[in-house]
Design a protein around this motif. Structure first.
Motif, short mmCIF file in Angstrom:
data_model
loop_
_atom_site.label_atom_id
_atom_site.label_comp_id
_atom_site.label_asym_id
_atom_site.label_seq_id
_atom_site.Cartn_x
_atom_site.Cartn_y
_atom_site.Cartn_z
N TYR A 131 40.88 41.13 48.83
CA TYR A 131 40.82 39.73 48.40
C TYR A 131 41.94 39.42 47.41
CZ TYR A 131 38.52 41.56 44.19
OH TYR A 131 38.22 42.26 43.06
N THR A 132 42.11 38.12 47.19
CA THR A 132 43.01 37.61 46.16
C THR A 132 42.17 36.76 45.22
OG1 THR A 132 44.89 37.56 47.67
CG2 THR A 132 45.03 36.15 45.73
N TYR A 133 42.40 36.93 43.92
CA TYR A 133 41.72 36.11 42.91
C TYR A 133 42.78 35.36 42.12
CZ TYR A 133 39.29 34.64 38.71
OH TYR A 133 38.77 33.88 37.69
N PRO A 134 42.58 34.10 41.82
CA PRO A 134 41.55 33.25 42.39
C PRO A 134 41.93 32.84 43.81
CG PRO A 134 42.89 31.97 40.89
CD PRO A 134 43.39 33.38 40.84
N ASP A 135 40.92 32.58 44.63
CA ASP A 135 41.20 32.04 45.97
C ASP A 135 41.15 30.52 45.89
OD1 ASP A 135 38.52 31.19 46.15
OD2 ASP A 135 37.93 32.90 47.39
N SER A 136 41.37 29.87 46.99
CA SER A 136 41.46 28.40 46.99
C SER A 136 40.15 27.72 46.57
CB SER A 136 41.89 27.90 48.37
OG SER A 136 40.98 28.35 49.35
N SER A 137 39.02 28.40 46.69
CA SER A 137 37.74 27.80 46.29
C SER A 137 37.50 27.91 44.78
CB SER A 137 36.58 28.46 47.04
OG SER A 137 36.40 29.78 46.59
N GLN A 138 38.36 28.65 44.08
CA GLN A 138 38.17 28.87 42.66
C GLN A 138 39.24 28.13 41.85
OE1 GLN A 138 38.54 33.11 43.21
NE2 GLN A 138 36.39 33.43 42.75
N SER A 139 39.48 26.89 42.18
CA SER A 139 40.59 26.14 41.57
C SER A 139 40.45 25.98 40.06
CB SER A 139 40.76 24.78 42.23
OG SER A 139 39.57 24.03 42.09
N SER A 140 39.23 25.99 39.54
CA SER A 140 39.06 25.84 38.09
C SER A 140 39.32 27.15 37.35
CB SER A 140 37.66 25.32 37.76
OG SER A 140 36.69 26.27 38.14
N HIS A 141 39.50 28.24 38.08
CA HIS A 141 39.72 29.54 37.46
C HIS A 141 41.15 30.03 37.65
CE1 HIS A 141 35.21 29.85 38.43
NE2 HIS A 141 35.37 29.37 37.22
N THR A 142 42.09 29.13 37.77
CA THR A 142 43.48 29.54 37.97
C THR A 142 43.98 30.35 36.79
OG1 THR A 142 44.31 27.49 37.03
CG2 THR A 142 44.04 27.57 39.43
N ILE A 143 44.99 31.18 37.06
CA ILE A 143 45.63 31.98 36.03
C ILE A 143 47.05 31.46 35.89
CG2 ILE A 143 46.32 34.30 35.33
CD1 ILE A 143 44.28 35.31 37.49
N GLU A 144 47.37 30.92 34.74
CA GLU A 144 48.71 30.38 34.54
C GLU A 144 49.74 31.51 34.46
OE1 GLU A 144 50.93 27.87 31.13
OE2 GLU A 144 49.05 27.04 31.88
N LEU A 145 49.48 32.50 33.62
CA LEU A 145 50.41 33.61 33.43
C LEU A 145 49.61 34.85 33.05
CD1 LEU A 145 53.27 34.77 33.17
CD2 LEU A 145 53.28 33.95 30.81
N CYS A 146 49.46 35.78 33.97
CA CYS A 146 48.70 36.99 33.70
C CYS A 146 49.60 38.03 33.06
CB CYS A 146 48.09 37.54 34.98
SG CYS A 146 47.10 39.02 34.67
N ASP A 147 49.17 38.52 31.91
CA ASP A 147 49.93 39.55 31.22
C ASP A 147 49.09 40.77 30.91
OD1 ASP A 147 52.63 39.14 31.05
OD2 ASP A 147 52.52 37.85 29.31
N GLY A 148 48.15 41.08 31.78
CA GLY A 148 47.38 42.30 31.61
C GLY A 148 46.10 42.29 32.42
N ILE A 149 45.72 43.48 32.88
CA ILE A 149 44.44 43.67 33.58
C ILE A 149 43.83 44.98 33.10
CG2 ILE A 149 44.90 42.33 35.66
CD1 ILE A 149 45.68 44.94 37.06
N ALA A 150 42.53 45.05 33.19
CA ALA A 150 41.80 46.28 32.89
C ALA A 150 40.55 46.29 33.76
CB ALA A 150 41.43 46.34 31.42
N CYS A 151 40.09 47.47 34.10
CA CYS A 151 38.87 47.63 34.89
C CYS A 151 37.86 48.38 34.04
CB CYS A 151 39.16 48.41 36.17
SG CYS A 151 40.36 47.60 37.25
N ASP A 152 36.61 47.90 34.04
CA ASP A 152 35.58 48.57 33.24
C ASP A 152 34.81 49.58 34.09
OD1 ASP A 152 33.58 47.23 34.67
OD2 ASP A 152 33.14 45.81 33.08
N ASN A 153 33.85 50.25 33.47
CA ASN A 153 33.12 51.31 34.16
C ASN A 153 32.05 50.80 35.13
OD1 ASN A 153 31.22 50.45 32.34
ND2 ASN A 153 30.98 52.41 31.30
N THR A 154 31.93 49.48 35.29
CA THR A 154 31.00 48.92 36.27
C THR A 154 31.76 48.36 37.48
OG1 THR A 154 31.00 46.67 35.37
CG2 THR A 154 29.41 48.24 34.44
N GLY A 155 33.09 48.40 37.44
CA GLY A 155 33.90 47.88 38.53
C GLY A 155 34.43 46.48 38.30
N CYS A 156 34.01 45.85 37.20
CA CYS A 156 34.54 44.52 36.88
C CYS A 156 36.00 44.60 36.48
CB CYS A 156 33.73 43.87 35.76
SG CYS A 156 32.13 43.28 36.30
#
Length: 159
Positions: free
Chosen positions: A69-94
């Motif tokens: 998948y790609t996040y956000p997808d077209s159905s998630q227009s209110s959750h757009t990311i203007e400029l992503c400067d980091g990601i992390a994954c937690d121990n639950t998969g989030c």
């Protein structure tokens, strides 16, 4: 790896420096990435990549390199990311996504569904440029205004 010739890719390597896997195309031979910037792996070995095209997106493939998948997808227009400067994954998969441009941290589940904004400008976030979760479950955030944010990261599965 980024190349202007439309062949951007993510490469998994062994500790000896040998190429183990190349992730580059969807099944339809369509490019997965325009400008891969950050990469992480979640608990089920999905490869999570920030594609730094504008606006930024998160592209997730499974451990075999197959597009999920790609996040956000077209159905998630209110959750757009203007400029992503980091990601992390937690121990639950989030997946936590820092949005430097909108001064907030997205929390999405391992299937790309938005859960919540865990931190925003109201919490003191300003230009969040990087984040990490340590082995105690604490969120570390590079905050552009130099102010410390006191907050403990805990996943609320009922959110």
């Amino acid at each position: 790896m980024y190349n202007n010739d439309d062949d951007s890719k993510v490469v998994r390597m062994t500790t000896e420096g040998h190429i183990k896997q190349t992730i580059q195309k969807k099944k339809q031979h369509e490019s997965l990435y325009q400008n891969p910037k950050y990469v992480a792996e979640n608990i089920n070995e999905d490869v999570v990549v920030v594609d730094d095209a504008y606006p930024s997106t998160i592209v997730v493939v499974n451990k075999r390199g197959e597009y999920r998948y790609t996040y956000p997808d077209s159905s998630q227009s209110s959750h757009t990311i203007e400029l992503c400067d980091g990601i992390a994954c937690d121990n639950t998969g989030c997946i936590l996504v820092s949005d430097c441009g909108k001064h907030r941290i997205h929390q999405i589940d391992m299937d790309g569904r938005f859960i919540q904004f865990i931190l925003t400008k109201q919490n003191g976030v300003h230009g969040a440029q990087g984040l990490s979760i340590d082995n105690k479950g604490q969120l570390w955030l590079c905050n552009n205004n130099g102010k410390e944010i006191k907050w403990t990261y805990k996943l609320d599965l009922n959110a």
